[in-house]
Design a protein around this motif. Structure first.
Motif, mmCIF file in Angstrom:
data_model
loop_
_atom_site.group_PDB
_atom_site.id
_atom_site.type_symbol
_atom_site.label_atom_id
_atom_site.label_comp_id
_atom_site.label_asym_id
_atom_site.label_seq_id
_atom_site.Cartn_x
_atom_site.Cartn_y
_atom_site.Cartn_z
ATOM 1 N N GLY A 218 0.908 -1.033 0.011
ATOM 2 C CA GLY A 218 0.020 -0.042 0.112
ATOM 3 C C GLY A 218 0.874 1.309 0.006
ATOM 4 O O GLY A 218 1.993 1.472 -0.266
ATOM 5 N N GLY A 219 0.209 2.386 0.406
ATOM 6 C CA GLY A 219 0.986 3.453 0.511
ATOM 7 C C GLY A 219 0.891 4.288 -0.815
ATOM 8 O O GLY A 219 0.207 3.721 -1.708
ATOM 9 N N SER A 220 1.522 5.193 -0.946
ATOM 10 C CA SER A 220 1.486 6.323 -2.104
ATOM 11 C C SER A 220 2.253 5.723 -3.234
ATOM 12 O O SER A 220 2.382 6.135 -4.336
ATOM 13 C CB SER A 220 1.353 7.700 -1.961
ATOM 14 N N THR A 221 3.589 5.173 -2.860
ATOM 15 C CA THR A 221 4.662 4.947 -3.544
ATOM 16 C C THR A 221 4.231 4.096 -4.687
ATOM 17 O O THR A 221 4.720 4.474 -5.910
ATOM 18 C CB THR A 221 5.865 4.413 -2.800
ATOM 19 N N PRO A 222 3.638 3.158 -4.728
ATOM 20 C CA PRO A 222 3.439 2.368 -5.965
ATOM 21 C C PRO A 222 2.121 2.699 -6.773
ATOM 22 O O PRO A 222 1.834 1.990 -7.821
ATOM 23 C CB PRO A 222 3.077 0.951 -5.413
ATOM 24 N N TRP A 223 1.212 3.720 -6.353
ATOM 25 C CA TRP A 223 0.092 4.154 -7.147
ATOM 26 C C TRP A 223 0.623 4.142 -8.653
ATOM 27 O O TRP A 223 -0.432 3.536 -9.537
ATOM 28 C CB TRP A 223 -0.501 5.458 -6.705
ATOM 29 N N ARG A 224 1.382 4.837 -9.287
ATOM 30 C CA ARG A 224 1.616 5.092 -10.598
ATOM 31 C C ARG A 224 1.814 3.622 -11.274
ATOM 32 O O ARG A 224 1.456 3.446 -12.357
ATOM 33 C CB ARG A 224 2.788 5.966 -10.955
ATOM 34 N N MET A 225 2.536 2.666 -10.399
ATOM 35 C CA MET A 225 2.837 1.646 -11.138
ATOM 36 C C MET A 225 1.607 0.962 -11.273
ATOM 37 O O MET A 225 1.562 0.235 -12.457
ATOM 38 C CB MET A 225 3.910 0.774 -10.210
ATOM 39 N N GLN B 47 -3.018 -8.195 -0.195
ATOM 40 C CA GLN B 47 -2.627 -6.950 0.424
ATOM 41 C C GLN B 47 -1.388 -7.390 1.193
ATOM 42 O O GLN B 47 -1.046 -8.351 2.032
ATOM 43 C CB GLN B 47 -3.372 -6.489 1.229
ATOM 44 N N VAL B 48 -0.309 -6.664 1.121
ATOM 45 C CA VAL B 48 1.170 -6.749 2.093
ATOM 46 C C VAL B 48 0.509 -6.090 3.215
ATOM 47 O O VAL B 48 1.100 -6.378 4.330
ATOM 48 C CB VAL B 48 2.288 -6.137 1.205
#
Length: 135
Positions: free
Chosen positions: A42-49, A67-68
């Protein structure tokens, strides 16, 4: 098995390559007649991926999406990781089998134990994120 480390100049190139790796792994498992067990952070880092992944050729009907991590918040809350996964991957990934964490149960420890018991014996791919602050 060998370890390969790739370094990219920017976040967009990193997102594109991450999505390519996931899509290729899913296609490979599906071609072998197997389901693809994928755990996403989760989090915002992987959104674009994940947004990039939604534009790629992925056999979503053969994907089990786990989900991790997750935050305790109501369904649809912007703090929940599943909210962002759905926003990035749907409707393209609607055919995937989604395995969201139950974070609204009255007994979070029992819900966590039930989720842990539902996990597959092995994952094909785990995406572990890292925040900009290194956490």
């Amino acid at each position: 098995m060998s370890l390969v480390i790739e370094v990219f100049d920017d976040a967009e190139a990193t997102a594109r390559r991450g999505a390519e790796v996931i899509a290729k792994a899913a296609r490979s498992r599906a071609a072998a007649g197997s389901r693809f067990a994928f755990a996403a952070s989760g989090g915002s880092t992987p959104w674009r991926m994940f947004e990039r992944l939604s534009t790629m050729d992925v056999p979503w009907g053969m994907v089990d999406l786990f989900q991790v991590d997750e935050r305790i918040a109501p369904d649809g809350d912007p703090d929940r990781s599943i909210t962002h996964l759905r926003a990035a991957l749907l409707p393209e990934a609607a055919a995937a089998t989604w395995h969201p964490m139950d974070v609204t149960a009255e007994d979070p420890e029992a819900a966590a134990a039930a989720y842990a018991a539902s996990l597959p014996e092995r994952f094909d791919l785990l995406h572990l994120g890292i925040g900009p602050d290194g956490h």
